[in-house]
Design a protein around this motif. Structure first.
Motif, PDB file in Angstrom:
ATOM      1  N   LEU A  70      -4.694  -3.661 -10.110  1.00 49.41           N
ATOM      2  CA  LEU A  70      -3.567  -4.537  -9.820  1.00 49.41           C
ATOM      3  C   LEU A  70      -3.927  -5.683  -8.888  1.00 49.41           C
ATOM      4  O   LEU A  70      -3.231  -6.709  -8.860  1.00 49.41           O
ATOM      5  CB  LEU A  70      -2.426  -3.723  -9.189  1.00 49.41           C
ATOM      6  N   GLY A  71      -4.989  -5.527  -8.093  1.00 50.21           N
ATOM      7  CA  GLY A  71      -5.376  -6.564  -7.152  1.00 50.21           C
ATOM      8  C   GLY A  71      -4.892  -6.267  -5.745  1.00 50.21           C
ATOM      9  O   GLY A  71      -4.428  -5.164  -5.444  1.00 50.21           O
ATOM     10  N   VAL A  72      -4.959  -7.278  -4.861  1.00 49.10           N
ATOM     11  CA  VAL A  72      -4.659  -7.068  -3.443  1.00 49.10           C
ATOM     12  C   VAL A  72      -3.380  -7.758  -2.997  1.00 49.10           C
ATOM     13  O   VAL A  72      -2.927  -7.543  -1.868  1.00 49.10           O
ATOM     14  CB  VAL A  72      -5.831  -7.567  -2.568  1.00 49.10           C
ATOM     15  N   GLU A  73      -2.778  -8.555  -3.839  1.00 47.73           N
ATOM     16  CA  GLU A  73      -1.603  -9.327  -3.433  1.00 47.73           C
ATOM     17  C   GLU A  73      -0.405  -8.388  -3.244  1.00 47.73           C
ATOM     18  O   GLU A  73      -0.034  -7.663  -4.162  1.00 47.73           O
ATOM     19  CB  GLU A  73      -1.288 -10.354  -4.515  1.00 47.73           C
ATOM     20  N   PRO A  74       0.218  -8.342  -2.061  1.00 51.44           N
ATOM     21  CA  PRO A  74       1.296  -7.385  -1.798  1.00 51.44           C
ATOM     22  C   PRO A  74       2.452  -7.486  -2.788  1.00 51.44           C
ATOM     23  O   PRO A  74       3.020  -6.466  -3.176  1.00 51.44           O
ATOM     24  CB  PRO A  74       1.748  -7.742  -0.376  1.00 51.44           C
ATOM     25  N   ARG A  75       2.806  -8.712  -3.180  1.00 53.23           N
ATOM     26  CA  ARG A  75       3.932  -8.874  -4.090  1.00 53.23           C
ATOM     27  C   ARG A  75       3.648  -8.214  -5.438  1.00 53.23           C
ATOM     28  O   ARG A  75       4.528  -7.575  -6.029  1.00 53.23           O
ATOM     29  CB  ARG A  75       4.254 -10.354  -4.273  1.00 53.23           C
ATOM     30  N   ALA A 112       8.098   4.908  -1.687  1.00 48.44           N
ATOM     31  CA  ALA A 112       7.591   4.114  -0.559  1.00 48.44           C
ATOM     32  C   ALA A 112       6.186   4.560  -0.172  1.00 48.44           C
ATOM     33  O   ALA A 112       5.325   3.722   0.175  1.00 48.44           O
ATOM     34  CB  ALA A 112       8.539   4.243   0.630  1.00 48.44           C
ATOM     35  N   LEU A 113       5.918   5.854  -0.245  1.00 45.95           N
ATOM     36  CA  LEU A 113       4.577   6.350   0.062  1.00 45.95           C
ATOM     37  C   LEU A 113       3.552   5.817  -0.936  1.00 45.95           C
ATOM     38  O   LEU A 113       2.420   5.494  -0.559  1.00 45.95           O
ATOM     39  CB  LEU A 113       4.571   7.880   0.059  1.00 45.95           C
ATOM     40  N   LEU A 114       3.925   5.716  -2.216  1.00 46.94           N
ATOM     41  CA  LEU A 114       3.011   5.158  -3.204  1.00 46.94           C
ATOM     42  C   LEU A 114       2.743   3.683  -2.910  1.00 46.94           C
ATOM     43  O   LEU A 114       1.581   3.238  -2.932  1.00 46.94           O
ATOM     44  CB  LEU A 114       3.584   5.315  -4.609  1.00 46.94           C
ATOM     45  N   LEU A 115       3.792   2.925  -2.649  1.00 49.80           N
ATOM     46  CA  LEU A 115       3.594   1.503  -2.341  1.00 49.80           C
ATOM     47  C   LEU A 115       2.754   1.330  -1.080  1.00 49.80           C
ATOM     48  O   LEU A 115       1.850   0.476  -1.029  1.00 49.80           O
ATOM     49  CB  LEU A 115       4.956   0.829  -2.180  1.00 49.80           C
ATOM     50  N   ALA A 116       3.015   2.158  -0.068  1.00 48.41           N
ATOM     51  CA  ALA A 116       2.227   2.077   1.162  1.00 48.41           C
ATOM     52  C   ALA A 116       0.763   2.392   0.892  1.00 48.41           C
ATOM     53  O   ALA A 116      -0.140   1.722   1.421  1.00 48.41           O
ATOM     54  CB  ALA A 116       2.797   3.030   2.207  1.00 48.41           C
ATOM     55  N   ALA A 117       0.494   3.408   0.061  1.00 48.08           N
ATOM     56  CA  ALA A 117      -0.893   3.781  -0.249  1.00 48.08           C
ATOM     57  C   ALA A 117      -1.602   2.659  -1.001  1.00 48.08           C
ATOM     58  O   ALA A 117      -2.775   2.363  -0.731  1.00 48.08           O
ATOM     59  CB  ALA A 117      -0.903   5.072  -1.069  1.00 48.08           C
ATOM     60  N   LEU A 118      -0.918   2.035  -1.952  1.00 46.33           N
ATOM     61  CA  LEU A 118      -1.521   0.913  -2.682  1.00 46.33           C
ATOM     62  C   LEU A 118      -1.843  -0.244  -1.734  1.00 46.33           C
ATOM     63  O   LEU A 118      -2.922  -0.855  -1.825  1.00 46.33           O
ATOM     64  CB  LEU A 118      -0.573   0.437  -3.781  1.00 46.33           C
ATOM     65  N   MET A 119      -0.921  -0.553  -0.836  1.00 41.81           N
ATOM     66  CA  MET A 119      -1.148  -1.654   0.098  1.00 41.81           C
ATOM     67  C   MET A 119      -2.278  -1.329   1.072  1.00 41.81           C
ATOM     68  O   MET A 119      -3.099  -2.199   1.405  1.00 41.81           O
ATOM     69  CB  MET A 119       0.143  -1.974   0.852  1.00 41.81           C
ATOM     70  N   GLU A 120      -2.334  -0.091   1.532  1.00 41.53           N
ATOM     71  CA  GLU A 120      -3.427   0.279   2.428  1.00 41.53           C
ATOM     72  C   GLU A 120      -4.764   0.226   1.705  1.00 41.53           C
ATOM     73  O   GLU A 120      -5.776  -0.195   2.295  1.00 41.53           O
ATOM     74  CB  GLU A 120      -3.175   1.672   3.009  1.00 41.53           C
TER      75      GLU A 120
END
Length: 805
Positions: A70-75, A112-120
């Motif tokens: 998916l890449g690194v862009e938070p959006r 939220a935990l999944l989104l947080a893990a992807l962002m981290e």
């Protein structure tokens, strides 16, 4: 070839039934050319499996791989979680980040935990935010997601590419005959399609009959899960502060929040409070009889978060502390004639729980019912060895006190599973590992209960029983099922090679090491978890909002001088949610009936199927045998059932809590009675059998696979114990048990687990992989090759090593 492999499997299962006059053949080993060929086939299969494993769609299963895609862009990460996962109405962390990746659904905290893990993973600093969930916001969530399918399944099976070019490429990869591969693939595809049609038809028939039997009395409310009271989302640290990312609703933009006002609490993912998590506690309790009174003591208790159970299997056993090691039995250094006495004379056991590579143990259980501290690690070195192995000699002394005039006795060992969830009372499920008293006598009082040597012998054997549990918090995607099967084949490469070497050289010097290296995963539990959705009558409605417990039990019995071993499924909790609120009780009823039907589908023996409630119910529908609804104990008086005291006590307990029994009148199989147990308020349904265990398939078997015990040693002794009753050559029994172990797991993974995984993949795996060399054709071909290698290895073992026949 298929017929021969089936015959080999049957022979491997039934061979210990032979006459005691028959002896181990002691034939010469296989010739070197055959040995080299088998070893090369194992190496080739291993290489193909490793290639296919790496080519699985890990971006669909693994948080790190998904982030890289998916890449690194938070959006972009936020929009993927928002669009590719859906909200479920339960509180707290049940699945965790990895679990939401598996079935793409979860609570606001799990998403939220999944989104947080992807962002981290992408290198961002994030935190979780919690606030109160207002009634208005909850209604908005429910109404928005009510029209969205919960789980998804393709409309039908998918065609495989069976062109000559594809078959040729696959055959070259597997070093196999193209014609044989093509024929096998066609058979597998047809078998998958036939199974799907049959199970769906059987499921519809029994669900319709059950609804008719209940005559419209099912309620339509869903009150089994507490409504969430908090809402969670993610904040990312930026140069200007913290930016909100709340994937609560479809089309909700970055920066928008479902709950815009109110006090908030910030929590970092690694510091998640215990009270927002779902938990499982496994407890082993020893019951002591002393002076006509019963008391309990906890010998083992282990608590772990439900999210950490994802894909894990728990293995629970009681290890006898004074049995000889399998290696001592194999090399003849222990007198085998003394083995039965050693089994009966056990005085000390230690409960242990294996989860993955970790091994947990705490206190020991004594024959007098006391629980004792086992002391230092040095004192347990003989029990567990260096790397948590139980293959060494075991023996500890000095733990018991002098016997009193009227000694106390160990009368039962119970396993209790405590399932905790935020906002909900703890659910407790109990199963006996050994019980000499029974629920009826226990309830009525144990005054003048006489303990004798026969009961002590029965206790010693029953304590060899085992329980395996898969904690299911998500639906299993087909790629994950394939991954488990590939891992099983890779983990057992050493055992398969050891089997080939054993057959060629008649050298058992490294059997112990090969046994320890085997995978302990039971493939049938994985298959059951996947098939629950794959063949669900309502896949678009059902979800898991609590931890389900799928069990497999092996019961050892010794009564009146007769010994037997029984095994089968035991679902401890299979309750599902119906988030859209449509036909809740009817959907649960149909799903529970299907779960029971799947137990029979995966039964250890086809002849055991009528010990299953669903199969018995369908059989009786065809034969015109009536089943009746019973709401009270008085209703049982009108039935032609001869209730033993324990069964009557079981019925009374559940009827008094508002449960309903659905049972045949008269019982068509008095030796193996079955019935449905239903909660009419929710539609939760379980099939029960003679052992008062949920959805239990009973099969009387005679060969215990040592490979399915958590550490090998207990199961190895059980195999030898079986053999000692049917052979006049004890040494052959030990060699035979080891030889079976070398190849048994390969047979299971090749002919059972992987083939079943492929069948399920055909049905639900429309998007198994995008790009890469891996596809269904390779999966099916590898299952064919695994079966061939397993069959060839079994044949060499039978022909070369010799058996107790």
């Amino acid at each position: 070839m298929k017929t021969r492999l089936w015959w080999l499997l049957v022979m491997m299962s039934l061979s210990p039934l032979v006459s005691a006059n028959q002896m181990c053949l002691g034939t010469a080993g296989m010739d070197k050319s055959h040995s080299r060929y088998l070893e090369q086939r194992i190496v080739t299969l291993d290489r193909a499996v490793r290639e296919a494993y790496t080519e699985l769609p890990w971006q669909e299963l693994n948080v790190g791989q998904a982030q890289q895609a998916l890449g690194v862009e938070p959006r972009a990460l936020f929009e993927w979680v928002r669009d590719e996962t859906r909200w479920l109405p339960y509180a707290g962390e049940l699945r965790g980040a990895d679990g939401v990746m598996q079935d793409r659904m979860g609570s606001s905290l799990d998403r939220a935990l999944l989104l947080a893990a992807l962002m981290e993973e992408a290198g961002h600093t994030v935190r979780l935010v919690r606030t109160d969930l207002s009634e208005e916001a909850l209604k908005r969530l429910e109404s928005t997601w009510a029209g969205e399918p919960v789980a998804r399944r393709p409309d039908g099976p998918i065609e495989m590419d069976l062109s000559d070019a594809s078959i040729k490429a696959l055959a070259e990869r597997l070093e196999s005959d193209p014609d044989a591969i093509a024929e096998s693939l066609r058979e597998q595809r047809e078998a998958a399609e036939t199974r799907q049609a049959r199970l769906l038809a059987d499921g519809r028939q029994q669900a319709k009959a059950l609804e008719a039997l209940l005559d419209g009395t099912l309620e339509a409310v869903d009150g089994t899960d507490a409504a969430p009271t908090h809402h969670w989302w993610v904040q990312q640290r930026t140069s200007d502060g913290w930016a909100d990312f709340d994937p609560a609703l479809p089309q909700q933009a970055a920066g928008e929040r479902l709950v815009a006002e109110g006090e908030v609490e910030h929590v970092y993912p690694e510091a998640l409070p215990d009270d927002v998590r779902h938990w499982l506690t496994v407890e082993v309790v020893a019951e002591q009889l002393h002076d006509d009174r019963l008391s309990e003591a906890v010998a083992f208790s282990h608590r772990l978060p439900a999210a950490e159970l994802l894909g894990q299997q728990l293995h629970l056993e009681l290890y006898p502390m004074a049995l000889p090691s399998p290696q001592a039995l194999l090399d003849g250094s222990h007198e085998l004639d003394a083995l039965p006495g050693a089994l009966f004379d056990q005085e000390q056991w230690v409960p242990y729980l294996r989860l993955g590579d970790s091994l947990e143990r705490q206190d020991g259980i004594m024959a007098d019912g006391s629980v004792v501290d086992l002391g230092s690690e040095a004192g347990m070195a003989g029990a567990f060895g260096e790397a948590s192995s139980a293959l060494g000699e075991v023996g500890i002394g000095g733990l018991g006190a002098d016997e009193p005039d009227t000694p106390p006795e160990l009368t039962a060992v119970m396993v209790r599973f405590h399932v905790e969830a935020p906002g909900r009372e703890t659910d407790i499920v109990e199963r006996p590992m050994m019980d000499l008293i029974g629920p009826a006598r226990r309830a009525a009082g144990v005054e003048a209960f006489e303990f004798d040597d026969a009961l002590r012998e029965q206790r010693a054997v029953e304590l060899l029983s085992t329980l395996e549990v898969l904690g299911q918090s998500t639906w299993v995607p087909p790629a994950q099922l394939a991954a488990w099967r590939y891992e099983g084949l890779m983990d057992n490469r050493q055992s398969a090679l050891a089997g080939a070497y054993l057959g060629a050289q008649r050298d058992d010097s490294f059997i112990g090491e090969a046994l320890e290296a085997r995978s302990t995963r039971r493939s049938s539990l994985d298959q059951l978890a996947a098939m629950r959705l794959a063949y669900s009558p309502h896949p678009e409605r059902v979800a898991l909002t609590r931890l389900n417990l799928l069990g497999y039990v092996t019961l050892m019995e010794f009564k009146g001088g007769e010994y037997r071993r029984r095994e089968g499924f035991d679902i401890l909790d299979n309750r599902i949610a119906v988030p859209d609120g449509d036909a809740v009780a009817e959907t649960r009823l149909a799903q529970g009936a299907l779960d029971t039907l799947l137990e029979a589908e995966l039964a250890v023996e086809a002849r055991a199927a009528l010990g299953n409630t669903a199969r018995a119910f369908l059989h009786d529908l065809g034969e015109g045998v009536d089943w009746r609804r019973v709401d009270s104990l008085d209703g049982l008086a009108d039935l032609d059932w001869q209730l033993d005291a324990d069964l009557k006590a079981h019925f009374a307990t559940h009827l008094n809590t508002g449960q309903v029994l659905l049972l045949p009148d008269p019982p068509a199989r008095e030796e193996a009675p079955t019935w449905w147990q239903l909660d009419p308020a929710t539609g939760d349904l379980l099939g029960y059998g003679r052992d008062r265990r949920g959805q239990y398939i009973e099969g009387i078997l005679t060969l215990m696979s040592a490979g399915d015990s958590a550490m090998g040693a207990v199961g190895m002794v059980q195999s030898i114990w079986d053999c000692l009753f049917t052979s006049s050559d004890p040494l052959c029994c030990t060699q035979d048990a080891a030889a079976q172990e070398m190849i048994g797991r390969a047979v299971s993974a090749g002919l059972g687990g992987l083939a079943e995984a492929h069948d399920i993949n055909i049905i639900i795996g429309r998007e198994l992989i995008s790009g890469g060399a891996f596809d269904r054709l390779n999966s099916a071909g590898i299952s064919k090759a695994a079966g061939d290698v397993a069959g060839a290895g079994a044949e060499f073992i039978v022909d070369s090593w010799g058996r107790c026949n």
